[in-house]
Structures are given as C-alpha cells and as structure tokens.
Design an enzyme around this catalytic site. Structure first.
Site, PDB file in Angstrom:
ATOM      1  N   LYS A 103       0.851  -1.180   0.000  1.00 52.27           N
ATOM      2  CA  LYS A 103       0.000   0.000   0.000  1.00 52.27           C
ATOM      3  C   LYS A 103       0.893   1.239   0.000  1.00 52.27           C
ATOM      4  CE  LYS A 103      -3.915  -2.143   2.360  1.00 52.27           C
ATOM      5  NZ  LYS A 103      -3.406  -3.528   2.331  1.00 52.27           N
ATOM      6  N   HIS A 130      -3.370   1.892   4.668  1.00 52.38           N
ATOM      7  CA  HIS A 130      -2.667   3.034   4.086  1.00 52.38           C
ATOM      8  C   HIS A 130      -2.205   4.022   5.152  1.00 52.38           C
ATOM      9  CE1 HIS A 130      -4.637   1.513   0.417  1.00 52.38           C
ATOM     10  NE2 HIS A 130      -3.614   2.073  -0.208  1.00 52.38           N
ATOM     11  N   SER A 171      -7.186   4.010  -1.933  1.00 50.39           N
ATOM     12  CA  SER A 171      -7.237   3.868  -0.485  1.00 50.39           C
ATOM     13  C   SER A 171      -8.666   4.105  -0.022  1.00 50.39           C
ATOM     14  CB  SER A 171      -6.303   4.879   0.189  1.00 50.39           C
ATOM     15  OG  SER A 171      -6.617   5.030   1.559  1.00 50.39           O
ATOM     16  N   GLY A 173      -9.501   4.926   2.985  1.00 53.60           N
ATOM     17  CA  GLY A 173      -9.501   6.048   3.907  1.00 53.60           C
ATOM     18  C   GLY A 173      -9.181   7.385   3.271  1.00 53.60           C
TER      19      GLY A 173
END
Length: 204
Positions: A103, A130, A171, A173
């Site tokens: 990631k 992440h 990602s 988030g």
C-alpha cells in the site's frame, strides 16, 4: 417394459450428456474472458497483507486527518537561517518504497515560512492499512513545523530485480491518489531512472 425403459434411457442420455458438456464449455469460456481482461500482474515473493479496511482503520485515518488539519505541531523559528520545516522537508527522500506489493500514499508537505513544498511517495509492504504507510512521514514533518496532507493512496508493485513498478488501486480512507503524479515522481528520482513504471487498471 424393461426393454422400453432401457430404450427410453438410451434416447435421453445423449441429450443430457450434450447439455452437460455445453454447460462446462460455457463456464470455461466465461472464465477465460475474465482472465483476458485483467492487466498483467507481476508475481513477487513480498506481498502486502490482504487487508482492505476496518472500523479501526477508518478511525485511525480520521484521527490522522484531524491531526493534519489542526495546524502546526510546533511553532517554526522564523529567525533561524534555515527554518526547521524547510530543513526537514529537504532532508527526506522523495520516494520511499519497499520491494514487493504494498500500500502507498501520496503526501504533500509545505514549509509555512518559505512556502516551499514537496510531494512524497511512501509505500510499505508491512503496512496493513494506508494510514500505516503515511503516519511515520506525516508525524516526522509535522513535528518540525510543516503543513502536511495525504492526497490519496493506492498500491505499488515493485520488482527491484526486473526494475519494474506498477501503480494501481486506491485507499478506502484517503481516496485514490493521482497515479500519474506518482509515476512522474518515481521517474524523476535518480534511483529509479532505469525503471519501467506503469499505471495498471487493477482496482485494488
């Protein structure tokens, strides 16, 4: 009666067999079509943990975003010849990634005194989420007076032996990073000047 039953079975068997064979052929064709639409994937020994997101991850992302938005962690010394934020900004590598699939995040950091800014790529094979790849650099620069933001994330597949990098994904988030920007930053770094860098269509 027995001869009639056997005869009826003999008539039905070819059709059942043909229908079963056609079903197998159809499933095989669909599977091959799905495989042909996928981007080429490098096979590496180092693979990132197969995690996506969780309540814990989302809470950690929210906390980091709040921390980044809360202002400077320390007050920069404007009287110094070189502000602490600028010195820290110039001291970090533009690209820090591991060998393997990982990631990654795209970070933007700015020194508030000089107004100089940089974009950084951070990837870690051991990062479960992440936010784990972002936190060390974000904290380091923020503690030295920089304004820091995570612009997005994705995945990087880095084969150092083949000098090949693939950039893809997003990602949960931080959202999707600008992979074109990530590609440009990697190619601008002297340690990756001989690399092949490709953006693939893999979603995650």
């Amino acid at each position: 009666f027995f001869r009639l039953t056997v005869h009826s079975l003999a008539l039905r068997l070819p059709w059942s067999f043909a229908r079963h064979s056609a079903s197998i052929l159809l499933r095989t064709t669909v599977s091959l079509q799905r495989l042909s639409t996928r981007s080429p994937k490098m096979t590496l020994e180092n693979e990132a943990p197969p995690l996506t997101t969780s309540a814990e991850d989302q809470a950690a992302v929210a906390a980091l975003k709040q921390d980044m938005a809360s202002g400077l962690a320390s007050t920069p010394d404007s009287k110094a010849d070189v502000p602490a934020g600028l010195a820290a900004l110039n001291s970090v590598e533009a690209i820090e990634i591991d060998d393997g699939t990982q990631k990654y995040v795209l970070i933007e950091a700015k020194d508030p005194v000089s107004q100089e800014w940089r974009q950084l790529v951070r990837g870690m094979v051991r990062a479960g989420y992440h936010v784990d790849a972002a936190r060390p650099t974000v904290n380091y620069l923020k503690e030295r007076g920089c304004i820091v933001d995570v612009l997005g994330g994705g995945r990087i597949r880095h084969d150092a032996a083949a000098k090949r990098i693939q950039v893809f994904g997003f990602s949960y988030g931080f959202g999707a990073a600008n992979h074109e920007c990530t590609k440009r930053l990697i190619l601008e770094d002297p340690q990756y000047k001989d690399y092949s860098v490709e953006i693939t269509s893999e979603e995650y």
